[in-house]
Scaffold this motif. Structure first.
Motif, mmCIF file in Angstrom:
data_model
loop_
_atom_site.group_PDB
_atom_site.id
_atom_site.type_symbol
_atom_site.label_atom_id
_atom_site.label_comp_id
_atom_site.label_asym_id
_atom_site.label_seq_id
_atom_site.Cartn_x
_atom_site.Cartn_y
_atom_site.Cartn_z
ATOM 1 N N LYS A 79 8.050 -1.654 -7.516
ATOM 2 C CA LYS A 79 8.163 -2.209 -6.160
ATOM 3 C C LYS A 79 6.830 -2.844 -5.750
ATOM 4 C CE LYS A 79 9.377 -1.111 -1.390
ATOM 5 N NZ LYS A 79 9.768 -0.083 -0.436
ATOM 6 N N ALA A 80 5.724 -2.151 -6.041
ATOM 7 C CA ALA A 80 4.390 -2.686 -5.726
ATOM 8 C C ALA A 80 4.167 -3.992 -6.485
ATOM 9 C CB ALA A 80 3.308 -1.668 -6.073
ATOM 10 N N LEU A 81 4.594 -4.027 -7.750
ATOM 11 C CA LEU A 81 4.424 -5.249 -8.551
ATOM 12 C C LEU A 81 5.326 -6.389 -8.073
ATOM 13 C CD1 LEU A 81 3.916 -3.984 -12.209
ATOM 14 C CD2 LEU A 81 2.335 -5.340 -10.840
ATOM 15 N N ALA A 82 6.449 -6.051 -7.491
ATOM 16 C CA ALA A 82 7.319 -7.099 -6.944
ATOM 17 C C ALA A 82 6.617 -7.790 -5.766
ATOM 18 C CB ALA A 82 8.645 -6.504 -6.495
ATOM 19 N N ILE A 83 5.826 -6.994 -5.024
ATOM 20 C CA ILE A 83 5.091 -7.558 -3.885
ATOM 21 C C ILE A 83 3.832 -8.276 -4.382
ATOM 22 C CG2 ILE A 83 3.823 -6.997 -1.756
ATOM 23 C CD1 ILE A 83 5.761 -4.543 -1.502
ATOM 24 N N ASN A 84 3.130 -7.667 -5.309
ATOM 25 C CA ASN A 84 1.902 -8.255 -5.850
ATOM 26 C C ASN A 84 1.945 -8.228 -7.373
ATOM 27 O OD1 ASN A 84 -0.632 -9.046 -6.589
ATOM 28 N ND2 ASN A 84 -1.729 -7.406 -5.557
ATOM 29 N N PRO A 85 2.513 -9.287 -7.978
ATOM 30 C CA PRO A 85 2.706 -9.325 -9.431
ATOM 31 C C PRO A 85 1.397 -9.293 -10.233
ATOM 32 C CG PRO A 85 3.935 -11.083 -8.341
ATOM 33 C CD PRO A 85 3.037 -10.472 -7.316
ATOM 34 N N ASN A 86 0.258 -9.533 -9.576
ATOM 35 C CA ASN A 86 -1.016 -9.594 -10.303
ATOM 36 C C ASN A 86 -1.778 -8.274 -10.275
ATOM 37 O OD1 ASN A 86 -0.560 -12.379 -10.731
ATOM 38 N ND2 ASN A 86 -1.344 -12.804 -8.688
ATOM 39 N N ASP A 87 -1.158 -7.220 -9.764
ATOM 40 C CA ASP A 87 -1.881 -5.952 -9.621
ATOM 41 C C ASP A 87 -2.072 -5.270 -10.971
ATOM 42 O OD1 ASP A 87 -2.884 -3.479 -9.101
ATOM 43 O OD2 ASP A 87 -1.480 -2.992 -7.511
ATOM 44 N N ALA A 88 -3.323 -5.303 -11.458
ATOM 45 C CA ALA A 88 -3.647 -4.730 -12.775
ATOM 46 C C ALA A 88 -3.449 -3.211 -12.773
ATOM 47 C CB ALA A 88 -5.087 -5.081 -13.143
ATOM 48 N N TYR A 89 -3.763 -2.571 -11.656
ATOM 49 C CA TYR A 89 -3.639 -1.109 -11.558
ATOM 50 C C TYR A 89 -2.180 -0.681 -11.760
ATOM 51 C CZ TYR A 89 -3.557 3.586 -9.522
ATOM 52 O OH TYR A 89 -3.368 4.926 -9.319
ATOM 53 N N ALA A 90 -1.261 -1.318 -11.030
ATOM 54 C CA ALA A 90 0.163 -0.962 -11.147
ATOM 55 C C ALA A 90 0.677 -1.250 -12.559
ATOM 56 C CB ALA A 90 0.985 -1.723 -10.106
ATOM 57 N N LYS A 91 0.227 -2.370 -13.136
ATOM 58 C CA LYS A 91 0.639 -2.699 -14.516
ATOM 59 C C LYS A 91 0.170 -1.619 -15.494
ATOM 60 C CE LYS A 91 0.728 -7.735 -14.064
ATOM 61 N NZ LYS A 91 0.043 -8.989 -14.393
ATOM 62 N N GLN A 92 -1.084 -1.205 -15.342
ATOM 63 C CA GLN A 92 -1.662 -0.184 -16.228
ATOM 64 C C GLN A 92 -0.912 1.141 -16.077
ATOM 65 O OE1 GLN A 92 -5.609 1.095 -15.089
ATOM 66 N NE2 GLN A 92 -5.234 2.987 -16.226
ATOM 67 N N ARG A 93 -0.596 1.501 -14.834
ATOM 68 C CA ARG A 93 0.130 2.752 -14.584
ATOM 69 C C ARG A 93 1.518 2.708 -15.207
ATOM 70 N NH1 ARG A 93 -2.646 7.296 -13.432
ATOM 71 N NH2 ARG A 93 -2.517 7.739 -11.225
ATOM 72 N N LEU A 94 2.182 1.548 -15.118
ATOM 73 C CA LEU A 94 3.514 1.408 -15.728
ATOM 74 C C LEU A 94 3.435 1.587 -17.242
ATOM 75 C CD1 LEU A 94 5.286 -1.451 -13.735
ATOM 76 C CD2 LEU A 94 6.069 0.903 -14.030
ATOM 77 N N GLN A 95 2.392 1.040 -17.864
ATOM 78 C CA GLN A 95 2.225 1.221 -19.312
ATOM 79 C C GLN A 95 2.034 2.703 -19.643
ATOM 80 O OE1 GLN A 95 -1.053 -1.406 -20.211
ATOM 81 N NE2 GLN A 95 0.291 -3.164 -20.578
ATOM 82 N N GLU A 96 1.211 3.394 -18.841
ATOM 83 C CA GLU A 96 1.008 4.829 -19.050
ATOM 84 C C GLU A 96 2.332 5.577 -18.906
ATOM 85 O OE1 GLU A 96 -2.144 6.501 -16.558
ATOM 86 O OE2 GLU A 96 -3.261 4.631 -16.756
ATOM 87 N N LEU A 97 3.103 5.184 -17.880
ATOM 88 C CA LEU A 97 4.397 5.835 -17.631
ATOM 89 C C LEU A 97 5.352 5.637 -18.800
ATOM 90 C CD1 LEU A 97 5.083 5.146 -13.856
ATOM 91 C CD2 LEU A 97 4.935 7.376 -14.969
ATOM 92 N N ARG A 105 0.833 -1.219 0.000
ATOM 93 C CA ARG A 105 0.000 0.000 0.000
ATOM 94 C C ARG A 105 0.865 1.265 0.000
ATOM 95 N NH1 ARG A 105 -3.055 -3.454 3.048
ATOM 96 N NH2 ARG A 105 -2.191 -2.735 5.012
ATOM 97 N N ASN A 106 1.957 1.226 0.765
ATOM 98 C CA ASN A 106 2.868 2.385 0.803
ATOM 99 C C ASN A 106 3.524 2.617 -0.561
ATOM 100 O OD1 ASN A 106 2.266 2.796 3.464
ATOM 101 N ND2 ASN A 106 4.143 1.846 4.250
ATOM 102 N N ALA A 107 3.939 1.530 -1.210
ATOM 103 C CA ALA A 107 4.577 1.645 -2.524
ATOM 104 C C ALA A 107 3.595 2.257 -3.533
ATOM 105 C CB ALA A 107 5.062 0.278 -3.009
ATOM 106 N N LEU A 108 2.352 1.776 -3.506
ATOM 107 C CA LEU A 108 1.339 2.308 -4.435
ATOM 108 C C LEU A 108 1.046 3.779 -4.145
ATOM 109 C CD1 LEU A 108 -1.554 -0.247 -5.127
ATOM 110 C CD2 LEU A 108 0.141 0.668 -6.701
ATOM 111 N N ALA A 109 0.911 4.110 -2.861
ATOM 112 C CA ALA A 109 0.609 5.499 -2.481
ATOM 113 C C ALA A 109 1.742 6.429 -2.942
ATOM 114 C CB ALA A 109 0.401 5.611 -0.976
ATOM 115 N N SER A 110 2.988 6.006 -2.717
ATOM 116 C CA SER A 110 4.141 6.815 -3.150
ATOM 117 C C SER A 110 4.162 6.949 -4.665
ATOM 118 C CB SER A 110 5.454 6.168 -2.701
ATOM 119 O OG SER A 110 5.502 6.128 -1.294
ATOM 120 N N ALA A 111 3.919 5.834 -5.352
ATOM 121 C CA ALA A 111 3.929 5.841 -6.814
ATOM 122 C C ALA A 111 2.890 6.821 -7.348
ATOM 123 C CB ALA A 111 3.661 4.428 -7.334
ATOM 124 N N ASP A 112 1.686 6.759 -6.770
ATOM 125 C CA ASP A 112 0.617 7.666 -7.214
ATOM 126 C C ASP A 112 0.998 9.125 -6.962
ATOM 127 O OD1 ASP A 112 -0.994 5.627 -8.154
ATOM 128 O OD2 ASP A 112 -2.245 5.515 -6.352
#
Length: 199
Positions: free
Chosen positions: A169-187, A145-152
């Motif tokens: 970092k968030a994806l390393a903890i939870n590789p199935n997180d669609a939100y983090a994957k989508q944000r990385l693509q946007e980035l 949650r901290n990694a996602l909050a910082s990333a956002d």
């Protein structure tokens, strides 16, 4: 005289005995009906347990066989099935816990969490699995949650490089997180555009 009163008494006694015999016959019939009903309920509970066991609903099957035993405490079949389920669930539980521990050691927290939850299906009162789930939530849930909050936060302030690091970092903890994957693509698109723009 005297013979007559004995005769009347004997007749009355015979009527009392007949009445008692009728009551006993009726009681015997009621007991037989009760026993038949018990057998019917026991067999119904056994059938339910057997069908639940076939689809591997172990907890449901356990409840059905325990119900059968509450109807007929000497029900050998139900007791045998409970013992069989205990053996089966012990094997499944131990294998699932071993898999979960291995995944946890590899840092695959979401997969480990799923395995610990699966283990609880085999042993709902397992303190070990419950504690592991609590550990995962406390350690990795907070980190995630901290990694996602910082990333956002970095993303919002257009610090794309640091945002990317935190989503990874968030994806390393939870590789199935669609939100983090989508944000990385946007980035990647934004950072690619930025590189083109900075040339």
């Amino acid at each position: 005289g005297l013979g007559y009163s004995f005769d009347v008494m004997g007749k009355g006694m015979n009527e009392d005995l007949d009445r008692i015999k009728e009551q006993m016959d009726s009681l015997t019939a009621a007991l037989q009906k009760a026993e038949e009903l018990k057998t019917k309920l026991y067999n119904r509970a056994i059938a339910k347990g057997d069908s639940l066991l076939r689809v591997r609903d172990f907890q449901g099957a356990i409840a059905a066989y325990q119900n059968a035993l509450s109807i007929k405490p000497d029900g050998k079949y139900a007791q045998d099935k409970l013992n069989e389920i205990k053996s089966i669930t012990d094997i499944f539980y131990n294998k699932t816990i071993a898999d979960a521990d291995k995944l946890l050691a590899q840092g695959k927290y979401e997969e480990a969490k799923a395995k610990y939850l699966e283990a609880l299906k085999f042993k709902p009162d397992s303190e070990y699995a419950k504690n592991k789930l609590k550990d995962i939530e406390e350690k990795y849930g907070t980190q995630y949650r901290n990694a996602l909050a910082s990333a956002d936060m970095f993303f919002a302030s257009k610090d794309y490089k640091r945002a990317k690091e935190m989503y990874e970092k968030a994806l390393a903890i939870n590789p199935n997180d669609a939100y983090a994957k989508q944000r990385l693509q946007e980035l990647q698109k934004l950072m690619g555009d930025q590189e083109v723009y900075n040339r």
